[in-house]
Scaffold this active site. Sequence first.
Site, PDB file in Angstrom:
ATOM      1  CD  GLU A  43      -2.511  -2.789   6.064  1.00  0.00           C
ATOM      2  OE1 GLU A  43      -3.456  -3.627   5.402  1.00  0.00           O
ATOM      3  OE2 GLU A  43      -2.517  -1.729   6.638  1.00  0.00           O
ATOM      4  CG  HIS A  51     -15.186  -0.385   4.312  1.00  0.00           C
ATOM      5  ND1 HIS A  51     -13.970   0.362   3.585  1.00  0.00           N
ATOM      6  CD2 HIS A  51     -15.606   0.365   5.058  1.00  0.00           C
ATOM      7  CE1 HIS A  51     -14.239   1.760   4.123  1.00  0.00           C
ATOM      8  NE2 HIS A  51     -15.047   1.662   4.971  1.00  0.00           N
ATOM      9  NE  ARG A 101     -14.289  11.996   2.925  1.00  0.00           N
ATOM     10  CZ  ARG A 101     -13.332  11.063   2.842  1.00  0.00           C
ATOM     11  NH1 ARG A 101     -12.023  11.178   2.895  1.00  0.00           N
ATOM     12  NH2 ARG A 101     -13.963   9.750   2.364  1.00  0.00           N
ATOM     13  N   GLY A 142      -7.730   5.263  -0.318  1.00  0.00           N
ATOM     14  CA  GLY A 142      -8.684   5.015  -1.679  1.00  0.00           C
ATOM     15  C   GLY A 142      -8.086   3.846  -2.409  1.00  0.00           C
ATOM     16  CE  LYS A 162      -3.983  -2.137   2.495  1.00  0.00           C
ATOM     17  NZ  LYS A 162      -4.918  -1.710   3.607  1.00  0.00           N
TER      18      LYS A 162
END
Length: 448
Positions: free
Chosen positions: A200, A208, A292, A164, A158
Amino acid sequence: MIRTVLVANRGEIARRVFRACRQLGIKTVAVYSEADRDALHVRDADRAVAIGPAPARESYLNIERILEAAREGGADAVHPGYGFLSENWRFAEACRRAGLLFIGPSPEAIKAMGDKTEARRLMAAAGVPVVPGSAETVVDAGEAEIAARDIGYPVILKAAAGGGGIGMARVDGPKAMPTAFATASRRAQAAFGRGDLYVEKYLDRPRHVEVQIFGDAAGTVVHLHERECSIQRRHQKLVEESPAPNLAPAVKDGLTRAALAGTRAIGYVNAGTLEFLVDAAGGYYFLEMNTRLQVEHPVTEEVTGLDLVVEQLRVASGERLAWRQEEIVQRRAAIECRVYAEDPAKGFLPSPGTVGKLALPSGEGIRIESGVEAGSAVSVHYDPLLFKLVASGATRAEALARMAEALGACVVEGVRTTLPFLRQVLANPEFVAGRVHTQMIEQGAFNG
Ligand code: MV4
């Protein structure tokens, strides 16, 4: 006290923030690009300021231009919405320097959570479970291999600056590492200007699940329960709901406790979300924190009966959180479907154009957050979200039934939309049974 808010965004989210401002007696300033002269969000605001050409780089992502617009419009505060500059710590800092109140967390918090290895470190230190993996970034495929041997294959690479899903690569064994590393690093470099990666353990078909949190300047932190967001395609969510179906009480409890601990540890103020992966065995692991307001915040509002945007404005102006944890109850069930101008029959290819006939459902338990009307232009320059359809009910079954009926009643002409796909999701027995995971769309669970 906030007198005038500029919303550095467009479409449905700009309109959502303006609505909350009106409720609090706050004046509003819209900004718009050349493509958005006639957009609905421009007409909703008390004032509107042009900020440049259609490409987002030259308008909605232009920090200097937005600060100028705030001056021109007489704004004393800025709400970034989601996307665009909402998780850009330099923007939050530039607002602060310009004497504008940023309606969101501190630049320091945005920066810390934007660095994914830093976020992992901070959360792990707070006792939040993170996916087993490398503590630091790895400099090359050789280092990645050493880390992977420790963790055990399969692993996932990653981007440290990522999020995203960009710059991610699954690696099944050491032989695949050099190519996977090169590809992921190149993509991360292109997208974020930084090619560094971390490793990972790869989790197979996880769910999720995310937790909505809120902090105030006095140090009070609460959670507003979870959202299930597994129905995603290429890391774009299409359906979200709350409560997460079939979530074991112990897992739910662990997630919310972990989210509170992580939020407290970083002294977080305003609305935020901790994303977790949940595996079939009930293990849960912190993934990243979104600093956010999120697209899917309405499902949380529907189940709790609370207004997250009003609270963002209140907390940003220094007021204490209006809610105590015991009062934040997941009373109802709610589901959101995102209707994009994309063609599901063509791999979700964007379908820009002009919205023709538009018929949107209404009724008990139905809420629409729309950025368009008949005649609206859908530009190639921006995210093609047309509207969000939110259905709620006393139970999940009631919310799903209302959603299925509402999806059937939607008519959108002029552009292709995700509506046919969403109708398939609502008709899918596995989905209806609440058996979902993040690979369902890729595996074709909703085809035909
Ligand atoms: C993972 C994973 C499996 N194992 N990490 C995708 C977006 C980014 N935020 C993290 N993602 C994933 N990370 C490990 N260790 C699988 C995904 C993933 C995914 C996660 C959430 C929602 C949809 C997804 C679709 C594919 C892969």
